[in-house]
Write a protein that holds these residues in place. Structure first.
Motif, PDB file in Angstrom:
ATOM      1  N   GLU A 235       0.498  -1.414  -0.728  1.00  0.00           N
ATOM      2  CA  GLU A 235      -0.061   0.319   0.023  1.00  0.00           C
ATOM      3  C   GLU A 235       0.749   1.835  -0.199  1.00  0.00           C
ATOM      4  N   GLY A 236       0.652   1.797  -0.727  1.00  0.00           N
ATOM      5  CA  GLY A 236       1.278   3.361  -0.815  1.00  0.00           C
ATOM      6  C   GLY A 236       2.265   2.988  -1.790  1.00  0.00           C
TER       7      GLY A 236
ATOM      8  N   GLY B  87       4.283   3.647  -5.447  1.00  0.00           N
ATOM      9  CA  GLY B  87       3.742   4.487  -6.462  1.00  0.00           C
ATOM     10  C   GLY B  87       3.585   3.565  -7.614  1.00  0.00           C
TER      11      GLY B  87
ATOM     12  N   GLU C 182      -3.180   0.762  -9.688  1.00  0.00           N
ATOM     13  CA  GLU C 182      -4.827   0.928  -9.561  1.00  0.00           C
ATOM     14  C   GLU C 182      -5.286   2.328 -10.042  1.00  0.00           C
TER      15      GLU C 182
ATOM     16  N   GLY D  94      -9.040   0.615 -11.747  1.00  0.00           N
ATOM     17  CA  GLY D  94     -10.222   1.660 -11.598  1.00  0.00           C
ATOM     18  C   GLY D  94     -10.433   2.233 -10.169  1.00  0.00           C
ATOM     19  N   GLU D  95     -11.519   2.609 -10.527  1.00  0.00           N
ATOM     20  CA  GLU D  95     -12.326   3.261  -9.489  1.00  0.00           C
ATOM     21  C   GLU D  95     -12.780   2.478  -8.166  1.00  0.00           C
ATOM     22  N   ASP D  96     -12.681   1.797  -7.385  1.00  0.00           N
ATOM     23  CA  ASP D  96     -13.090   1.127  -5.587  1.00  0.00           C
ATOM     24  C   ASP D  96     -13.259  -0.553  -6.296  1.00  0.00           C
ATOM     25  N   VAL D  97     -12.431  -0.642  -7.567  1.00  0.00           N
ATOM     26  CA  VAL D  97     -12.004  -2.160  -7.239  1.00  0.00           C
ATOM     27  C   VAL D  97     -10.617  -2.326  -6.921  1.00  0.00           C
ATOM     28  N   ARG D  98     -10.521  -3.656  -5.547  1.00  0.00           N
ATOM     29  CA  ARG D  98      -9.097  -3.516  -4.851  1.00  0.00           C
ATOM     30  C   ARG D  98      -8.434  -4.639  -5.414  1.00  0.00           C
TER      31      ARG D  98
END
Lengths: 286, 278
Positions: free
Chosen positions: B160-161, B163, B169, B174-178
């Motif tokens: 996580e974090g 670059g 991501e 894309g948005e909100d797909v993890r």
């Protein structure tokens, strides 16, 4: 020559000051961690932090339950393997093995302490992880972490246990044998109980090393943020969480990592007190 | 070795051109041409780090009195230390977030993110972006679903974090797909590559600069993961590498930035496996 009175005073206050400094350093560390971690709780409920299962700083979700479980699992797992092995080895070195074997084994065990943890991690990646991959999964797993940790804490347990076994007075041993007890009976019923506090201390120290180990853990455990359901699943430890992410952390994320450190500190305190308590109780019964 | 040699030659070439000026400087201290000296601190993205070290070394050949100190730390550290003023230049390997303001961006290069598998995975050579997203989000869990053998897919990702993770991501998930929670996480491009090279069922993502024969880079939407395709814009997973400054840079920092953006230096960037922006 200084007067004896003066040197006595000097020694007394010298020792006092050094002791105070070490306590101060400990306090400063605690204050520093608390200072760094507390701001998290203005944004995140402490209950959610401790018992939440989702760790995703991008989405401002900070739950460390899976890491608490991960840390406890690898620590307890490694103790299950390392404690019997370590104590058996200590008995061998202190009581059973001939002098020549002892002269060879003891330095070897002491050498194990000096090997940097990154080397254990490398061996883990090169040997243990591929071997476990054959059993299923990626190989980066709780099992790999437990095996690597067991080897890492062994020397701590062995050398301290051996020292305390040796410290049991010769006369106890002679008395037991003179009463007709076999060597094994002497070791099991007399030596081990007599050396209890030292052996217990070796386990507590080993446990401390296990829960604090970071580098080797990051390398072999897979660092996935899940509660493992099998020994072949990856997991993440509290120490690993800090070390893996601190490079990229800013703001709330950074506070969350400090708070992780705080939880780790409290966890170690609890484990140590429990162990000390168990030892004290044992002594009273003995 | 080749890129290093190129840097040296280049540096000597430029230095050669300016020899006359320098001689003048030495003779006449009242000359207005400033001689650069001092220290520039840079920190941030570990993707940019090896490149920045090469650029710093080349710059020092031109200006022996200038020290460029390169630190790592990651993209977020780059943004943070540039904002705090603890370094003159921050490095970041993703787009800046809306909350990260007050900084000037200098586009240093671009970098492709390759989707990589084990070289023995011969059955799979191409995936669509949608397939990659489904694999990393845990919708597709078996290689047979994308034309491979009947084996579980081992997803490997960055922490996580990072670059590289943030850019991945943004560009793929894309948005909100993890990214699936049981993915094995490694904390550098190098560690991820090592883990991947040992596991025949694994899939992961690394910077173009780290691709070598120990891993196989997949084509995405039928486009091979090569610098050419990255540069002509057909390869879909491309991210920017920026240097960041706060306020107006000093003469010294400006000289280094100009140097890094110059056509000749962009040549080095290409040789290092990154994508030149000129």
């Amino acid at each position: 020559m200084l007067p004896r009175y003066f040197t006595d005073k000097l020694a007394k206050y010298g020792v006092l000051i050094t002791a105070l400094v070490s306590i101060l350093v400990l306090l400063a560390i605690a204050v520093f961690i608390i200072q760094g971690g507390l701001p998290l709780f203005s944004a995140v409920n402490p209950f959610d932090f401790l018992f939440g299962q989702s760790w995703s700083p991008t989405y401002d979700e900070y739950g460390i339950l899976s890491m608490i479980v991960g840390s406890l699992l690898v620590t307890l797992g490694s103790m299950v393997i390392a404690v019997p092995l370590g104590i058996a080895c200590a008995i061998l070195l202190a009581e059973v093995a001939p002098q020549r074997v002892r002269n060879l084994l003891r330095p070897a065990v002491e050498l194990l302490v000096g090997i940097p943890s990154v080397v254990y991690g490398l061996v883990g990646i090169m040997v243990i992880v591929p071997a476990i991959r054959n059993l299923g999964g990626t190989g980066y797993s709780v099992l790999a972490a437990v095996l690597v940790l067991s080897i890492m804490v062994l020397p701590t347990i062995i050398s301290i246990s051996e020292d305390s076994l040796r410290a049991v007075p010769r006369t106890y041993r002679d008395g037991s044998l003179a009463l007709g007890a076999s060597q094994w009976q002497t070791i099991w019923h007399m030596l081990l109980p007599a050396a209890r506090s030292g052996v217990g201390a070796s386990i507590v120290l080993g446990m401390g090393r296990a829960i604090g180990e970071t580098m080797a853990m990051i390398m072999v455990i897979g660092n996935a943020v899940i509660i493992p359901t099998s020994p072949l699943d990856p997991a993440r430890t509290l120490t690993g969480n800090i070390a893996v992410e601190i490079n990229y952390a800013a703001g709330l994320h950074e506070n969350a990592l400090f708070a992780t450190g705080l939880v780790l500190l409290i966890l170690i305190l609890i484990l140590n007190s429990l162990a000390t308590l168990a030892l004290k109780r044992g002594e009273q019964h003995a | 070795m080749l890129p290093v040699t190129a840097v040296m030659l280049l540096a000597l070439g430029v230095a050669g051109c300016s020899n006359d000026d320098e001689a003048d400087n030495n003779d006449d201290n009242n000359d207005n041409t400033p001689t650069l000296s001092g220290t520039i601190n840079e920190a941030g993205s570990t993707t940019v780090q090896p490149l920045a070290e090469k650029l710093a070394a080349a710059f020092k050949v031109l200006y022996p009195n200038v020290n460029v100190v390169i630190g790592g730390g990651g993209s977020s550290v780059g943004v943070k230390s540039a904002t705090d003023g603890t370094v003159e230049i921050g490095a970041v390997s993703r787009e800046l977030k809306d909350t990260e303001t007050g900084l000037t961006k200098y586009l240093l290069a671009k970098d492709g993110i390759a989707i990589v598998v084990h070289p023995d995975n011969t059955a799979v050579a191409n995936l669509t972006v949608d397939q990659v997203r489904d694999i990393f989000s845990g919708v597709i869990t078996n290689w047979s679903q994308v034309g491979g053998p009947d084996k579980a897919i081992h997803v490997m990702a960055r922490e996580e974090g990072s670059g590289t993770r943030t850019a991945f991501e943004e560009l793929v998930m894309g948005e909100d797909v993890r990214i699936v929670a049981n993915a094995v996480l490694q904390n550098s491009n190098g560690a991820l590559k090592t883990a991947l090279a040992g596991d025949k069922d694994a899939i992961g993502f690394i910077s173009f600069g780290y691709i070598d024969s120990s891993v196989k880079a997949l084509s995405i939407n039928g486009i091979a993961a090569t610098s050419e395709n990255g540069k002509n814009g057909t390869y879909p997973i491309i991210r920017p590498l920026y240097f960041l400054t706060k306020g107006t840079p000093s003469e010294l920092v400006q000289a280094f930035l100009d140097y890094c953006m110059s056509d000749a230096v962009q040549q080095i960037i290409t040789e290092e496996g990154y994508l030149s922006v000129n």
